[in-house]
Every structure is written in structure tokens, then in C-alpha cells.
Enzyme design. Structure first.
Site, PDB file in Angstrom:
ATOM      1  N   TRP A  52       0.843  -1.199   0.000  1.00 43.86           N
ATOM      2  CA  TRP A  52       0.000   0.000   0.000  1.00 43.86           C
ATOM      3  C   TRP A  52       0.877   1.248   0.000  1.00 43.86           C
ATOM      4  O   TRP A  52       0.553   2.237  -0.648  1.00 43.86           O
ATOM      5  CB  TRP A  52      -0.938  -0.005   1.205  1.00 43.86           C
ATOM      6  N   ASP A 112      -5.076  -1.592   6.526  1.00 46.41           N
ATOM      7  CA  ASP A 112      -5.416  -2.919   6.030  1.00 46.41           C
ATOM      8  C   ASP A 112      -5.072  -3.929   7.124  1.00 46.41           C
ATOM      9  O   ASP A 112      -4.736  -5.078   6.861  1.00 46.41           O
ATOM     10  CB  ASP A 112      -4.632  -3.210   4.733  1.00 46.41           C
ATOM     11  N   LYS A 152      -9.976  -1.770   6.927  1.00 44.73           N
ATOM     12  CA  LYS A 152     -10.481  -3.113   6.660  1.00 44.73           C
ATOM     13  C   LYS A 152     -11.016  -3.666   7.966  1.00 44.73           C
ATOM     14  O   LYS A 152     -10.361  -3.566   9.002  1.00 44.73           O
ATOM     15  CB  LYS A 152      -9.370  -4.028   6.144  1.00 44.73           C
TER      16      LYS A 152
END
Length: 195
Positions: A52, A112, A152
Site C-alpha cells: 500500500w 489494512d 479493513k
């Protein structure tokens, strides 16, 4: 369904020089919500192994900055990227790290994060919510007005309560899925915009 580490997304990530297949989840979210802009300062919580950050450092460009924090070491990414071995649930340690690197404002928080799984769905989902609550608290304390936080979360029994609380403190709360998630996954992404 059996987990296959070498699926088409993993192979594509390797071919394109990304460290993990999860980069395509962020790319999809970015295309949908226009999250990342040139010159932004972005905090990536739970950033290892760094895919990311790779994507984000390209998007923010040389005038932007990406800070990646994780419990694991992260190999260097780019000149505009800083990494640190910091527990994101320890807000004071995060603030100390950011101050040390002259970061006073965050435009976007990405997470995430996933808990170390036990195999017991309810416990794993609760841990996911706990990590998300820590990230949300951190984001609210660091971000400028209008900043965005993307998380997430493993959907389950505590998810609706998490959303209910989020809607009290955030201007925008959107729940979405991404095509690159595994078909058996309970993960969703929540996009929050600061009031």
C-alpha cells in the site's frame, strides 16, 4: 475453498513489483473514492510488507509523504516514505514518532490491519473491531478536518455497533467490498470522512 497464495492477484503483484496482492484492493478503493492526491500526507497503519505504501508513495508524489507503521520491520519504499516499528494501538508512541519526523498533520489514514487469527471466527472478528477502534481513535486525533480514514474490518456480530458509533463522529461513513478480496473472506472496507 482452499487458500492459494499464488493466485492471479499474487502473480500480478509480483510481475508489477508490488510486495503483496493487497495493493489491488487499495487501487480499487482509490479509483472508487478518489482517496489519494498529490501532496498529501498519508499514514498507513499496519503497513507491512509495504505494497500500500508503494502505491501511495507514487500517487502523492515528491511533495507528499507516506508514513508506514507496523509491529514488523518494513523494507525501505521510496524517498517520500518513512517507516517505523510502532504499535498503532499506542497513540502516544505514534504521536512521538510523527513529531520526530516533523509530521504535524495527516490527510489520509489507511488501515489494512488484520489481527493474528485464532481460527475462531467470533474472536477474530472482535479483534478486528478492536484494531479498527484504535485506528479510528488515532485518526480522529491526527487528521485535519475533512480527512479520510479507510479501514479493513472483518464483518460479524460487533460490526453494526462499530458503524453506529462511527456515524456519531464522522461526516461520511461508507461500507464497501472489493473484487480482489478472496471469495471466502468476511472483510469489508469502511471509508470515513472527518467532520
Amino acid at each position: 475453498m482452499i487458500y492459494v497464495p499464488n493466485d492471479k492477484w499474487s502473480r500480478k503483484a509480483k510481475e508489477e513489483g508490488y510486495r503483496a496482492r493487497s495493493v489491488y484492493k487499495l487501487r480499487e478503493l482509490d479509483e472508487r473514492f478518489k482517496l489519494i492526491k498529490s501532496g498529501m500526507t498519508v499514514l498507513d497503519a499496519g503497513a507491512a510488507p509495504g505494497s500500500w505504501m508503494q502505491y501511495t508513495s507514487q500517487k502523492v508524489g515528491p511533495t507528499g509523504k507516506v508514513i508506514g507503521l507496523d509491529l514488523q520491520e518494513i523494507e525501505p519504499i521510496a524517498e517520500n516514505a518513512i517507516t517505523g516499528k510502532v504499535d498503532i494501538t499506542d497513540k502516544e508512541s505514534v504521536k512521538t514518532f510523527l513529531k520526530k519526523h516533523d509530521v504535524s498533520r495527516i490527510d489520509l489514514v489507511l488501515s489494512d490491519l488484520a489481527p493474528s487469527t485464532s481460527g475462531i471466527r467470533d474472536i477474530d472478528q472482535w479483534r478486528s473491531i478492536e484494531l479498527s477502534e484504535s485506528t479510528v481513535s488515532l485518526a480522529r486525533s491526527l487528521m485535519r478536518r475533512g480527512g479520510i480514514c479507510v479501514l479493513k474490518i472483518l464483518r460479524g456480530a460487533d460490526f453494526d455497533s462499530f458503524l453506529f458509533q462511527a456515524k456519531k463522529h464522522w461526516k461520511l461513513v461508507k461500507v464497501t467490498t472489493v473484487k480482489t478480496s478472496r471469495s471466502t473472506s468476511k472483510e469489508v472496507y469502511v471509508v470515513l470522512k472527518k467532520i
